[in-house]
Each structure stands twice: as C-alpha cells, then as structure tokens.
Design an enzyme around this catalytic site. Structure first.
Site, mmCIF file in Angstrom:
data_model
loop_
_atom_site.group_PDB
_atom_site.id
_atom_site.type_symbol
_atom_site.label_atom_id
_atom_site.label_comp_id
_atom_site.label_asym_id
_atom_site.label_seq_id
_atom_site.Cartn_x
_atom_site.Cartn_y
_atom_site.Cartn_z
ATOM 1 N N ARG A 1 4.736 -9.751 17.944
ATOM 2 C CA ARG A 1 3.740 -9.570 18.998
ATOM 3 C C ARG A 1 2.834 -10.797 19.062
ATOM 4 N NH1 ARG A 1 0.773 -3.915 20.019
ATOM 5 N NH2 ARG A 1 -0.465 -4.503 21.788
ATOM 6 N N ARG A 7 2.296 -3.878 24.448
ATOM 7 C CA ARG A 7 3.289 -3.216 23.598
ATOM 8 C C ARG A 7 4.633 -3.063 24.327
ATOM 9 N NH1 ARG A 7 2.878 -0.333 18.956
ATOM 10 N NH2 ARG A 7 4.452 1.281 18.716
ATOM 11 N N GLY A 40 13.181 -6.029 11.335
ATOM 12 C CA GLY A 40 12.302 -6.565 12.382
ATOM 13 C C GLY A 40 11.584 -5.456 13.143
ATOM 14 N N ASP A 44 6.598 0.492 2.683
ATOM 15 C CA ASP A 44 5.471 1.438 2.667
ATOM 16 C C ASP A 44 5.568 2.352 1.438
ATOM 17 O OD1 ASP A 44 4.814 0.612 5.481
ATOM 18 O OD2 ASP A 44 6.798 1.472 5.783
ATOM 19 N N ARG A 98 4.431 0.512 -1.468
ATOM 20 C CA ARG A 98 2.965 0.365 -1.409
ATOM 21 C C ARG A 98 2.282 1.662 -1.853
ATOM 22 N NH1 ARG A 98 3.295 -2.653 4.477
ATOM 23 N NH2 ARG A 98 3.351 -4.766 3.666
ATOM 24 N N HIS A 126 7.415 3.109 10.944
ATOM 25 C CA HIS A 126 6.850 1.998 10.158
ATOM 26 C C HIS A 126 5.751 1.360 11.013
ATOM 27 C CE1 HIS A 126 6.318 -1.459 7.617
ATOM 28 N NE2 HIS A 126 6.636 -2.273 8.597
#
Ligand code: LMR
Length: 317
Positions: free
Chosen positions: A76, A82, A114, A143, A146, A171
């Site tokens: 982005r 978006r 990606g 994630d 994490r 995600h």
C-alpha cells in the site's frame, strides 16, 4: 533475503536432502530489475542447493513445483485506497494462480505471504481450479509466533513452553489472537494461559491489540515491514506442512473454509487452528468458543467477506 537462508540450511525441507538425493532447486522468480539480487545468493554455496535458477519467466519458475512461497505483493502506498490495493493484488495473484495451474504439480503446496495475504491466497486458489484448494494456505504463523512470545515474556518462560495459541481470521488488525486453549509449561506442569498469566484484563485487552498491531508497529519502527520474523514464520509454516505438527499441538494458518467450521462463512481463506499430518491439514474441532471469542471471530470473518466480495469483482476484469 532473510527467507533464503532458512530454506538453504534445511529449516524447512530438512537437512537430509543430500543424503536422500533430493537436492533443493530454488526458483527465484524476480522481476528482471531485481535479478541482480541473486549475486547475494550464489556466494553462499549451501550444500543443499543443487541449483539456483534465477528467472523472470513463469514457465521456468513454476515448472513442476512441489512447493511455492508467494512472498511479493503490491504494498500500500500513500494515498492509495484499499480498493486500489486489492485491484492491483488481484491482478498479481490471478496471474500467479494461472501459472501454478499451467506449470506446477497438482500436489504443489502454496503458501501466500504477500498482503492482503488471505484474499491474495483465495484469488490464487480460484485461479488454479485443477489444484485442490486445500493445497493453498496463507501466513498467520507470524501472528501466532507473536502471540506465543507475548505470553512467554509475560510469564518469564521461553516461547517453546507456550503452546496452542490460536489466530482466527484475517492477517490484519481484525485478527483475533485467542489464548483460551493455550497452555504454558511452568515448573514442569501445563497451566491454562489465564492461570499462568494471572492478568485477565491484559489478556483480553493489551495482549490482543499488541498482536493485532505488531505488523504496523514494525513498519513504524523500521520504515519497512517485518523481514526476519516473517521469514522465520514462513519456515515454521512450510516445515509443518512438510513434516507435520507435534502430537497434542496445533498451529494457526489461513486455510480454505469449506465446511462452516466454527460457523465461519464458506469460500474464505480464514486462519484456524490446524493439525497437520501427511502434508494434509485438518481444522482442530470441538474447541469451546465463548461469547467474547465469538464476537471477535465474526468481526474478522466479516472483513474477509468484504475483501473477497470486492476482490472477485476484479477477477473477471
Ligand atoms: C506483518 O505482519 O509484519 C506484515 O504483514 C505487515 C505488512 O503490512 O507488511
């Protein structure tokens, strides 16, 4: 660059590739201007590599693939809506899906990294209709790792002593890191995460938002998105597809939702807890879901439905 090292030293497909005469071939499907990067790979001389094939040609890169890791996507940029981002990525993943359809083995395992990873993965799967949708997955292991490390740090134990966290959904910042089924090994016994952490407010608040926002925090700190932790997570994800998950443990990955598991809408790539055996994943079923979790699982599903519905309008274009 961070990922190649893990693959090359055997963290994903094993260290016995040479013994088993199954040396690794690495197709680096770079855009032409980036082929120069290969200068970084050649001097490494990892013994597992039989050959490195630098190419920007789909018919070379995708030919007879057993495993594909689709790392790149359109990031982005400032001022980009978006919807524009989705449009650009649908074009990329439609073409990569079509190349897989045309050239890869039908047994190929495809990991999409990606962003937006879940929807990119769905588009790639839809663009490769003769490859089973179950062969496609997207990365939420980053994630998952994490979440594990947040709990581990809080409890003062290594992350290896924390198991069965779950990432549900997308995600993105709507993902739901869930520790209701997580166990922490402390002083030799497995404790429920809530008993080990002893801070329900943190687990239901800051813990969740920290994991949800970690990608953005890394970008803010480095001005680049995560690399080493993403590479480690990719290696963990693909290694588990190849070799299976340990008994009694599950991991999170974005997989095709086709049977309304946990009330999740069908035809999405949604992150679930899975067991893997013989290179097949299976959603862990029967986990109790309370109202707190239900609301968060539904919110991230709603975002994925919206992303999918926008993305498919670009598919036929
Ligand atoms: C991450 O979670 O670190 C990345 O997916 C973030 C991003 O947008 O690249």
């Amino acid at each position: 660059y961070s990922l190649l090292f893990g693959i090359a030293k055997g963290d994903v497909f094993g260290k016995d590739q040479v013994k088993g005469r199954k040396k690794l071939w690495l197709d680096l499907h770079y855009v032409t201007s980036q082929l120069i990067l290969l200068g970084l790979v050649y001097p490494c001389l990892f013994h597992l590599f039989s050959e490195v094939i630098p190419t920007d040609k789909e018919e070379v890169a995708f030919k007879d693939l057993d495993a594909a890791i689709l790392v790149g996507s359109m990031p982005r940029r400032e001022g980009m809506e978006r919807k524009d981002l989705l449009k650009a990525n649908v074009a990329i993943f439609k073409s990569q899906g079509a190349a897989l359809e045309k050239y890869a083995k039908k047994t190929v395992k495809v990991l999409v990294v990606g962003n937006p990873a879940n929807t990119n993965c769905l588009i790639a799967a839809k663009s490769a209709p003769s490859i089973p949708k179950e062969n496609f997955s997207c990365l939420t292991r980053l994630d998952h790792n994490r979440a594990r490390s947040q709990v581990a740090m809080r409890c003062g134990v290594p992350a290896t002593q924390v198991k069965n966290v779950i990432i549900w959904g997308n995600h993105s910042s709507t993902q739901y890191p869930d520790v209701h089924h997580c166990k922490v090994n402390m002083a030799g016994s497995d404790l429920a995460c809530f008993d080990a952490v002893k801070d329900d407010d943190w687990l239901k608040g800051a813990f969740i938002s920290t994991v949800q926002q970690r990608g953005a925090a890394v970008i803010a700190a480095r001005k680049l998105s995560s690399a080493m932790s993403a590479a480690k997570a990719i290696c963990d994800h693909m290694r588990d597809i190849w070799s299976g998950t340990p008994e009694g443990e599950f991991v999170s990955m974005g997989v095709y939702s086709s049977s309304n598991s946990y009330g999740v809408a069908e035809d999405l790539i949604y992150s679930f807890p899975v067991h893997i055996k013989d290179k097949q994943w299976k959603i862990v079923d029967g986990l109790a879901i309370n109202d707190f979790s239900r609301g968060k699982m539904d919110a991230t599903a709603a975002e994925l439905v919206e992303e999918r519905d926008t993305a498919v309008t670009f598919l036929s274009a």
